[in-house]
Design a protein around this motif. Structure first.
Motif, PDB file in Angstrom:
ATOM      1  N   MET A   1      20.751  63.557  77.877  1.00 38.30           N
ATOM      2  CA  MET A   1      20.302  62.918  79.285  1.00 38.30           C
ATOM      3  C   MET A   1      21.172  61.804  79.498  1.00 38.30           C
ATOM      4  SD  MET A   1      15.900  63.202  79.035  1.00 38.30           S
ATOM      5  CE  MET A   1      15.858  61.302  79.384  1.00 38.30           C
ATOM      6  N   VAL A   2      21.441  60.844  78.374  1.00 34.29           N
ATOM      7  CA  VAL A   2      22.445  59.662  78.820  1.00 34.29           C
ATOM      8  C   VAL A   2      23.781  60.200  79.056  1.00 34.29           C
ATOM      9  CG1 VAL A   2      23.660  57.739  77.599  1.00 34.29           C
ATOM     10  CG2 VAL A   2      21.289  58.148  77.243  1.00 34.29           C
ATOM     11  N   LYS A   3      24.336  61.201  78.356  1.00 35.12           N
ATOM     12  CA  LYS A   3      25.644  61.766  78.561  1.00 35.12           C
ATOM     13  C   LYS A   3      25.719  62.308  80.086  1.00 35.12           C
ATOM     14  CE  LYS A   3      28.943  65.042  76.827  1.00 35.12           C
ATOM     15  NZ  LYS A   3      29.401  66.400  76.275  1.00 35.12           N
ATOM     16  N   LEU A   4      24.676  62.962  80.508  1.00 36.66           N
ATOM     17  CA  LEU A   4      24.613  63.698  81.833  1.00 36.66           C
ATOM     18  C   LEU A   4      24.822  62.443  82.737  1.00 36.66           C
ATOM     19  CD1 LEU A   4      24.257  66.060  83.521  1.00 36.66           C
ATOM     20  CD2 LEU A   4      21.898  65.835  83.377  1.00 36.66           C
TER      21      LEU A   4
ATOM     22  N   LEU B   1      26.260  59.473  82.470  1.00 34.12           N
ATOM     23  CA  LEU B   1      27.463  58.640  82.450  1.00 34.12           C
ATOM     24  C   LEU B   1      28.511  59.665  83.310  1.00 34.12           C
ATOM     25  CD1 LEU B   1      27.470  57.840  78.658  1.00 34.12           C
ATOM     26  CD2 LEU B   1      27.582  56.115  80.778  1.00 34.12           C
ATOM     27  N   GLU B   2      28.028  60.953  82.898  1.00 33.18           N
ATOM     28  CA  GLU B   2      29.292  61.883  83.696  1.00 33.18           C
ATOM     29  C   GLU B   2      28.919  61.984  85.145  1.00 33.18           C
ATOM     30  OE1 GLU B   2      28.549  65.450  81.359  1.00 33.18           O
ATOM     31  OE2 GLU B   2      29.995  64.854  79.752  1.00 33.18           O
ATOM     32  N   LYS B   3      27.764  61.892  85.808  1.00 33.25           N
ATOM     33  CA  LYS B   3      27.486  61.824  87.127  1.00 33.25           C
ATOM     34  C   LYS B   3      28.169  60.910  87.719  1.00 33.25           C
ATOM     35  CE  LYS B   3      22.632  63.412  87.227  1.00 33.25           C
ATOM     36  NZ  LYS B   3      21.286  63.100  87.484  1.00 33.25           N
ATOM     37  N   LEU B   4      28.396  59.807  87.109  1.00 33.38           N
ATOM     38  CA  LEU B   4      29.153  58.566  87.656  1.00 33.38           C
ATOM     39  C   LEU B   4      30.603  58.554  87.236  1.00 33.38           C
ATOM     40  CD1 LEU B   4      26.667  55.750  86.840  1.00 33.38           C
ATOM     41  CD2 LEU B   4      27.262  56.740  88.907  1.00 33.38           C
ATOM     42  N   GLY B   5      30.995  59.732  86.612  1.00 32.12           N
ATOM     43  CA  GLY B   5      32.600  59.887  86.460  1.00 32.12           C
ATOM     44  C   GLY B   5      33.034  59.217  85.333  1.00 32.12           C
ATOM     45  N   LEU B   6      32.026  58.787  84.280  1.00 34.53           N
ATOM     46  CA  LEU B   6      32.474  58.139  83.195  1.00 34.53           C
ATOM     47  C   LEU B   6      32.565  59.045  81.879  1.00 34.53           C
ATOM     48  CD1 LEU B   6      30.045  55.018  83.610  1.00 34.53           C
ATOM     49  CD2 LEU B   6      32.419  55.115  83.805  1.00 34.53           C
ATOM     50  N   HIS B   7      33.363  58.888  80.896  1.00 28.67           N
ATOM     51  CA  HIS B   7      33.469  59.771  79.766  1.00 28.67           C
ATOM     52  C   HIS B   7      33.191  59.280  78.340  1.00 28.67           C
ATOM     53  CE1 HIS B   7      36.406  60.823  83.176  1.00 28.67           C
ATOM     54  NE2 HIS B   7      35.834  61.894  82.924  1.00 28.67           N
ATOM     55  N   PRO B   8      32.109  59.855  77.907  1.00 25.36           N
ATOM     56  CA  PRO B   8      31.641  59.110  76.935  1.00 25.36           C
ATOM     57  C   PRO B   8      32.255  59.525  75.539  1.00 25.36           C
ATOM     58  CG  PRO B   8      30.001  60.475  77.398  1.00 25.36           C
ATOM     59  CD  PRO B   8      30.940  60.350  78.668  1.00 25.36           C
ATOM     60  N   THR B   9      32.897  59.011  74.710  1.00 23.53           N
ATOM     61  CA  THR B   9      33.484  59.296  73.415  1.00 23.53           C
ATOM     62  C   THR B   9      32.381  59.366  72.342  1.00 23.53           C
ATOM     63  OG1 THR B   9      34.172  56.957  72.939  1.00 23.53           O
ATOM     64  CG2 THR B   9      35.702  58.562  74.073  1.00 23.53           C
ATOM     65  N   SER B  10      31.419  58.595  72.433  1.00 24.76           N
ATOM     66  CA  SER B  10      30.364  58.579  71.292  1.00 24.76           C
ATOM     67  C   SER B  10      28.947  58.029  71.836  1.00 24.76           C
ATOM     68  CB  SER B  10      30.775  57.597  70.149  1.00 24.76           C
ATOM     69  OG  SER B  10      29.855  57.151  69.345  1.00 24.76           O
ATOM     70  N   ILE B  11      27.986  58.690  71.415  1.00 20.44           N
ATOM     71  CA  ILE B  11      26.814  58.382  71.933  1.00 20.44           C
ATOM     72  C   ILE B  11      25.801  58.465  70.446  1.00 20.44           C
ATOM     73  CG2 ILE B  11      24.531  59.104  73.018  1.00 20.44           C
ATOM     74  CD1 ILE B  11      26.462  60.379  75.293  1.00 20.44           C
TER      75      ILE B  11
ATOM     76  N   CYS C   1      36.873  49.296  82.385  1.00 22.47           N
ATOM     77  CA  CYS C   1      36.017  48.708  83.226  1.00 22.47           C
ATOM     78  C   CYS C   1      35.300  49.448  83.887  1.00 22.47           C
ATOM     79  CB  CYS C   1      37.166  47.964  84.065  1.00 22.47           C
ATOM     80  SG  CYS C   1      36.198  46.852  85.421  1.00 22.47           S
ATOM     81  N   ILE C   2      33.868  49.366  83.869  1.00 22.51           N
ATOM     82  CA  ILE C   2      32.745  49.996  84.750  1.00 22.51           C
ATOM     83  C   ILE C   2      31.846  49.121  85.589  1.00 22.51           C
ATOM     84  CG2 ILE C   2      32.806  51.848  82.856  1.00 22.51           C
ATOM     85  CD1 ILE C   2      30.098  50.536  82.275  1.00 22.51           C
ATOM     86  N   GLU C   3      32.346  47.870  85.733  1.00 20.36           N
ATOM     87  CA  GLU C   3      31.674  46.834  86.567  1.00 20.36           C
ATOM     88  C   GLU C   3      30.979  47.445  87.744  1.00 20.36           C
ATOM     89  OE1 GLU C   3      30.278  43.903  85.400  1.00 20.36           O
ATOM     90  OE2 GLU C   3      31.295  44.653  83.466  1.00 20.36           O
ATOM     91  N   ASP C   4      31.890  48.279  88.634  1.00 20.18           N
ATOM     92  CA  ASP C   4      31.569  48.677  89.650  1.00 20.18           C
ATOM     93  C   ASP C   4      30.444  49.894  89.642  1.00 20.18           C
ATOM     94  OD1 ASP C   4      33.418  50.369  88.654  1.00 20.18           O
ATOM     95  OD2 ASP C   4      34.034  51.333  90.349  1.00 20.18           O
ATOM     96  N   LYS C   5      30.219  50.498  88.368  1.00 15.94           N
ATOM     97  CA  LYS C   5      29.219  51.532  88.178  1.00 15.94           C
ATOM     98  C   LYS C   5      28.288  51.004  87.340  1.00 15.94           C
ATOM     99  CE  LYS C   5      32.995  54.984  88.826  1.00 15.94           C
ATOM    100  NZ  LYS C   5      33.509  56.043  87.982  1.00 15.94           N
TER     101      LYS C   5
ATOM    102  N   LEU D   1      19.360  55.003  84.422  1.00 19.88           N
ATOM    103  CA  LEU D   1      18.986  55.101  82.947  1.00 19.88           C
ATOM    104  C   LEU D   1      17.561  54.683  83.016  1.00 19.88           C
ATOM    105  CD1 LEU D   1      22.013  54.076  80.846  1.00 19.88           C
ATOM    106  CD2 LEU D   1      20.976  56.471  80.996  1.00 19.88           C
ATOM    107  N   GLU D   2      17.242  53.611  83.804  1.00 18.13           N
ATOM    108  CA  GLU D   2      15.877  53.108  83.706  1.00 18.13           C
ATOM    109  C   GLU D   2      14.835  54.285  84.388  1.00 18.13           C
ATOM    110  OE1 GLU D   2      16.241  49.264  85.757  1.00 18.13           O
ATOM    111  OE2 GLU D   2      16.705  48.297  83.952  1.00 18.13           O
ATOM    112  N   LEU D   3      15.225  54.942  85.419  1.00 21.37           N
ATOM    113  CA  LEU D   3      14.559  56.137  85.998  1.00 21.37           C
ATOM    114  C   LEU D   3      14.125  57.078  84.922  1.00 21.37           C
ATOM    115  CD1 LEU D   3      16.092  56.358  89.351  1.00 21.37           C
ATOM    116  CD2 LEU D   3      14.063  55.635  89.139  1.00 21.37           C
ATOM    117  N   ILE D   4      15.117  57.280  83.986  1.00 20.01           N
ATOM    118  CA  ILE D   4      14.496  58.357  82.769  1.00 20.01           C
ATOM    119  C   ILE D   4      14.136  57.537  81.521  1.00 20.01           C
ATOM    120  CG2 ILE D   4      16.294  60.049  83.474  1.00 20.01           C
ATOM    121  CD1 ILE D   4      18.100  59.277  81.328  1.00 20.01           C
TER     122      ILE D   4
END
Length: 171
Positions: free
Chosen positions: A1-4, A6-16, A27-31, A39-42
């Motif tokens: 769920m976390v990966k999903l 992150l990906e919705k926001l165009g972020l690419h996780p290397t490790s979860i 830099c992800i300050e804008d997102k 994440l709080e919604l889930i």
């Protein structure tokens, strides 16, 4: 769920991992606000400060040790936590107590008693085997801590558990 999320926001996780995420972007300050909200919604909370992260890591280490380790708990808790986090145990202990109102040792005992309750419910091990698995010096020591934490003896807890499993019309 976390990966999903992150990906919705165009972020690419290397490790979860439990309690920690590493992403490719610097830099992800804008997102960040949108990610926190999503994440709080889930039902997940983002811990952004180092103190909260450290406290959660301590809890995770203890939970792993007590609930998910097949090995018998024969480690020195303070050395184990200190080496896992590469920090002074005295500092970690003070930080944990300040944030939670209980010591690391009391949290550890509470988790061991929760594990003992699970094992009693499964009814596959004797009290002596449970005491050994949870690294108690004796059944008496486990029993004393069990009563102190739960207000019941292990035997009474087991009887209550059996009674609760009976059909309601038999009670």
């Amino acid at each position: 769920m976390v990966k999903l999320e992150l990906e919705k926001l165009g972020l690419h996780p290397t490790s979860i991992e439990l309690g920690e995420i590493t992403i490719q972007e610097n830099c992800i300050e804008d997102k960040k606000e949108e990610l926190i909200k999503n994440l709080e919604l889930i039902g997940l909370e983002v811990l952004d400060d180092k103190r909260s992260q450290t406290i959660e890591k301590i809890k995770t280490i203890i939970l792993e040790l007590v609930h998910h380790s097949e090995a018998v708990l024969k480690v020195n808790l303070s050395n184990h936590i200190s080496s896992q986090l590469n920090q002074n145990y005295h500092y970690l202990s003070n930080l944990f107590t300040e944030a939670n109102g209980i010591t690391i040792e009391h949290y550890f005992i509470a988790q061991k008693i929760e594990r003992a309750k699970e094992l009693l419910i499964y009814d596959e091990l004797s009290l002596s085997e449970i005491a050994d698995q949870l690294n108690y010096s004796s059944v008496a020591h486990l029993s004393k801590q069990f009563k102190k934490v739960t207000g019941l003896t292990a035997t009474d807890f087991k009887k209550l558990k059996i009674k609760l499993r009976e059909p309601i019309e038999n009670l």
